[in-house]
Design a protein around this motif. Structure first.
Motif, PDB file in Angstrom:
ATOM      1  N   ARG A 263     -67.780 -30.705  18.258  1.00 51.55           N
ATOM      2  CA  ARG A 263     -67.212 -31.530  17.180  1.00 51.55           C
ATOM      3  C   ARG A 263     -65.687 -31.376  17.164  1.00 51.55           C
ATOM      4  O   ARG A 263     -64.944 -32.353  17.070  1.00 51.55           O
ATOM      5  CB  ARG A 263     -67.813 -31.109  15.837  1.00 51.55           C
ATOM      6  CG  ARG A 263     -67.504 -32.122  14.727  1.00 51.55           C
ATOM      7  CD  ARG A 263     -67.691 -31.556  13.327  1.00 51.55           C
ATOM      8  NE  ARG A 263     -69.056 -31.122  13.099  1.00 51.55           N
ATOM      9  CZ  ARG A 263     -69.371 -29.962  12.515  1.00 51.55           C
ATOM     10  NH1 ARG A 263     -68.437 -29.138  12.117  1.00 51.55           N
ATOM     11  NH2 ARG A 263     -70.626 -29.630  12.322  1.00 51.55           N
ATOM     12  N   GLU A 289     -79.651 -31.585  18.406  1.00 53.09           N
ATOM     13  CA  GLU A 289     -78.543 -31.338  17.456  1.00 53.09           C
ATOM     14  C   GLU A 289     -77.291 -32.132  17.854  1.00 53.09           C
ATOM     15  O   GLU A 289     -76.567 -32.610  16.998  1.00 53.09           O
ATOM     16  CB  GLU A 289     -78.220 -29.846  17.414  1.00 53.09           C
ATOM     17  CG  GLU A 289     -79.382 -29.009  16.919  1.00 53.09           C
ATOM     18  CD  GLU A 289     -79.238 -28.530  15.476  1.00 53.09           C
ATOM     19  OE1 GLU A 289     -78.126 -28.177  15.079  1.00 53.09           O
ATOM     20  OE2 GLU A 289     -80.265 -28.518  14.779  1.00 53.09           O
ATOM     21  N   GLU A 292     -77.727 -35.718  16.912  1.00 53.36           N
ATOM     22  CA  GLU A 292     -77.510 -35.879  15.473  1.00 53.36           C
ATOM     23  C   GLU A 292     -76.008 -35.907  15.163  1.00 53.36           C
ATOM     24  O   GLU A 292     -75.545 -36.752  14.394  1.00 53.36           O
ATOM     25  CB  GLU A 292     -78.155 -34.691  14.764  1.00 53.36           C
ATOM     26  CG  GLU A 292     -78.695 -35.007  13.391  1.00 53.36           C
ATOM     27  CD  GLU A 292     -79.455 -33.807  12.849  1.00 53.36           C
ATOM     28  OE1 GLU A 292     -78.919 -33.145  11.944  1.00 53.36           O
ATOM     29  OE2 GLU A 292     -80.557 -33.528  13.346  1.00 53.36           O
ATOM     30  N   LEU A 293     -75.272 -34.973  15.801  1.00 44.66           N
ATOM     31  CA  LEU A 293     -73.816 -34.928  15.586  1.00 44.66           C
ATOM     32  C   LEU A 293     -73.185 -36.270  15.975  1.00 44.66           C
ATOM     33  O   LEU A 293     -72.372 -36.825  15.234  1.00 44.66           O
ATOM     34  CB  LEU A 293     -73.198 -33.803  16.432  1.00 44.66           C
ATOM     35  CG  LEU A 293     -71.671 -33.807  16.504  1.00 44.66           C
ATOM     36  CD1 LEU A 293     -71.061 -33.315  15.188  1.00 44.66           C
ATOM     37  CD2 LEU A 293     -71.143 -32.932  17.654  1.00 44.66           C
ATOM     38  N   GLN A 295     -74.491 -39.162  16.192  1.00 39.89           N
ATOM     39  CA  GLN A 295     -74.892 -40.235  15.285  1.00 39.89           C
ATOM     40  C   GLN A 295     -73.986 -40.220  14.054  1.00 39.89           C
ATOM     41  O   GLN A 295     -73.495 -41.261  13.616  1.00 39.89           O
ATOM     42  CB  GLN A 295     -76.343 -40.029  14.887  1.00 39.89           C
ATOM     43  CG  GLN A 295     -77.054 -41.330  14.603  1.00 39.89           C
ATOM     44  CD  GLN A 295     -78.539 -41.085  14.377  1.00 39.89           C
ATOM     45  OE1 GLN A 295     -78.997 -39.930  14.380  1.00 39.89           O
ATOM     46  NE2 GLN A 295     -79.288 -42.142  14.166  1.00 39.89           N
ATOM     47  N   LYS A 296     -73.765 -39.006  13.534  1.00 38.16           N
ATOM     48  CA  LYS A 296     -72.891 -38.844  12.365  1.00 38.16           C
ATOM     49  C   LYS A 296     -71.484 -39.332  12.669  1.00 38.16           C
ATOM     50  O   LYS A 296     -70.824 -39.940  11.841  1.00 38.16           O
ATOM     51  CB  LYS A 296     -72.829 -37.357  11.964  1.00 38.16           C
ATOM     52  CG  LYS A 296     -73.765 -36.998  10.840  1.00 38.16           C
ATOM     53  CD  LYS A 296     -73.448 -35.594  10.323  1.00 38.16           C
ATOM     54  CE  LYS A 296     -74.691 -34.732  10.371  1.00 38.16           C
ATOM     55  NZ  LYS A 296     -74.452 -33.307  10.522  1.00 38.16           N
ATOM     56  N   LEU A 297     -71.006 -39.031  13.889  1.00 37.68           N
ATOM     57  CA  LEU A 297     -69.642 -39.396  14.264  1.00 37.68           C
ATOM     58  C   LEU A 297     -69.547 -40.841  14.791  1.00 37.68           C
ATOM     59  O   LEU A 297     -68.495 -41.267  15.229  1.00 37.68           O
ATOM     60  CB  LEU A 297     -69.119 -38.438  15.350  1.00 37.68           C
ATOM     61  CG  LEU A 297     -69.006 -36.956  14.988  1.00 37.68           C
ATOM     62  CD1 LEU A 297     -68.511 -36.144  16.176  1.00 37.68           C
ATOM     63  CD2 LEU A 297     -68.065 -36.756  13.799  1.00 37.68           C
ATOM     64  N   ARG A 298     -70.675 -41.522  14.775  1.00 35.23           N
ATOM     65  CA  ARG A 298     -70.763 -42.891  15.327  1.00 35.23           C
ATOM     66  C   ARG A 298     -70.277 -42.943  16.777  1.00 35.23           C
ATOM     67  O   ARG A 298     -69.565 -43.853  17.191  1.00 35.23           O
ATOM     68  CB  ARG A 298     -69.954 -43.880  14.482  1.00 35.23           C
ATOM     69  CG  ARG A 298     -70.518 -44.047  13.087  1.00 35.23           C
ATOM     70  CD  ARG A 298     -69.653 -44.968  12.259  1.00 35.23           C
ATOM     71  NE  ARG A 298     -70.006 -44.870  10.868  1.00 35.23           N
ATOM     72  CZ  ARG A 298     -71.055 -45.484  10.320  1.00 35.23           C
ATOM     73  NH1 ARG A 298     -71.828 -46.240  11.041  1.00 35.23           N
ATOM     74  NH2 ARG A 298     -71.319 -45.344   9.036  1.00 35.23           N
TER      75      ARG A 298
END
Ligand code: KG4
Ligand code: ZN
Length: 349
Positions: A263, A289, A292-293, A295-298
């Motif tokens: 990240r 994981e 998922e990260l 996806q959150k950060l597009r």
């Protein structure tokens, strides 16, 4: 006698040879048709009794297996020697004796067939392994390389354009998995076995530290985590469930640490594409994981399919093809490089 080098445009079909450690990997990759053959012989059983790779035994076994696997690969690809346009072999980093087997056979075959050979950096092979998939990452991207020997975050602007953002100051992530697995009494190679055991673990029964996440920077350190595991194991009343709980907590700590650093690397570079490769990228928990990260950060995460996460000949064939197509040549006296920094490679542009 100099081999008759064929023109670069004609370069299409490459034999790839991987022998840097304990896997003999042979593959044939065609620029237009993709992967035509993928043969792998793992020496796991040979080294299991010793709890780790014995370099001399590894070299001897590569010698025994390499030529039959090349024959098998040519048969699988339905391909004659006249149809091979070049040979790529792992030149380093790795065990010197093991590397010498692949480089000697690879360069001899290339010489006999009158085609060029090219020595490939093992970690460049891992880094480009997601290019074997249908959906290939575009440059630039951040790559997390996690294997038994290396843990690196790299900014990749093109083939050979590698900026090292961070790396492990001591043990590699895979090495920490293997050593902790050994402490838990699991057989070599411990990484995948520990991951399997962790599936049965109860979350929150133990909490392991996330090394070097409380200070800035993108370097890693995993040896303290292994010591933490050793102390936890020493002080615990061991049952199968406790073992699984420790495996869970250890895996969670490594995965969290890798995710936190990814990240950070994405934020620092402003990039939205993440590639993860090397043996530990086969870890399902890590894959989930990171998905998922992203996806959150597009953004988007790319990994090789499981067969190409760990060592294989396909990634070497692919990387070698790109370098040969770009006109890279090597001297007939090329030697192996047991130590070879990734960021010293030449760019193809
Ligand atoms: O890339 P690789 O095949 O060889 C090297 O270049 O080192 O990586 C092997 C490493 C080993 O440490 C192995 O335990 C680890 O990758 N590994 C895993 C998993 N599969 C392989 N670690 C955690 N979970 C896995 N599923
Ligand atoms: Zn590897």
């Amino acid at each position: 006698m100099t081999p008759n080098f064929i023109s670069i445009e004609e370069l299409m079909r490459i034999l790839g040879i991987e022998t840097s450690c304990d896997e003999t990997g042979i593959a044939i990759y065609d620029d237009k048709l993709g992967l035509l053959s993928h043969q792998l012989y793992s020496q796991v059983d040979l080294h299991a009794d010793y709890g780790g790779v014995v370099p001399e035994l590894a070299s001897r076994d590569h010698v025994r297996k390499i030529v039959p696997l090349v024959q098998e690969s040519m048969k699988e690809a339905n391909c004659s020697k006249e149809e091979i346009d070049g040979v790529a072999y792992t030149q380093g980093p790795g065990l010197i004796g093991a590397l010498l087997v692949g480089s000697s056979v690879g360069r001899s075959l290339a010489f006999a067939w009158g085609v060029p050979s090219v020595g490939v950096h093992h970690m460049e092979g891992h880094l480009l392994a997601p290019m074997l998939e249908d959906e290939k990452p575009e440059f630039p991207f951040v790559a997390l390389l996690v294997s038994g020997g290396h843990t690196m975050l790299v900014r990749v602007d093109g083939i050979g354009e590698y900026e090292l953002l961070g790396e492990s100051l001591d043990d590699a992530a895979g090495e920490a998995f293997d050593k902790t697995a050994k402490l838990l009494g699991l057989d070599y190679p411990g990484g995948p076995r520990l991951a399997k055991l962790a599936d049965k673990g109860e979350p929150s029964s133990y909490h392991f530290p996330r090394p070097m996440t409380d200070r800035p920077g993108l370097d890693f350190s995993f040896s303290g985590l292994k010591t933490y595991a050793a102390n936890t194991i020493r002080d615990a009343e061991m049952t199968e469930q406790v073992k699984a709980n420790i495996a869970f907590a250890f895996q969670q700590a490594v995965v969290d640490t890798l995710v936190i650093k990814c990240r950070r690397a994405l934020k620092e570079t402003g990039l939205k594409r993440l590639v993860i490769a090397g043996g530990v990228s086969a870890n399902i928990h890590l894959r989930n994981e990171l998905a998922e990260l992203m996806q959150k950060l597009r953004g988007k995460v790319y990994y090789p399919s499981l067969a190409y996460c760990t060592d294989n000949g396909a990634m070497i064939a692919y990387a070698g093809l790109q370098r040969l197509k770009a006109g890279q040549t090597e001297s007939i006296a090329a030697s192996v490089k047991p130590r070879w920094p990734l960021d010293s490679l030449s760019s193809l542009n």
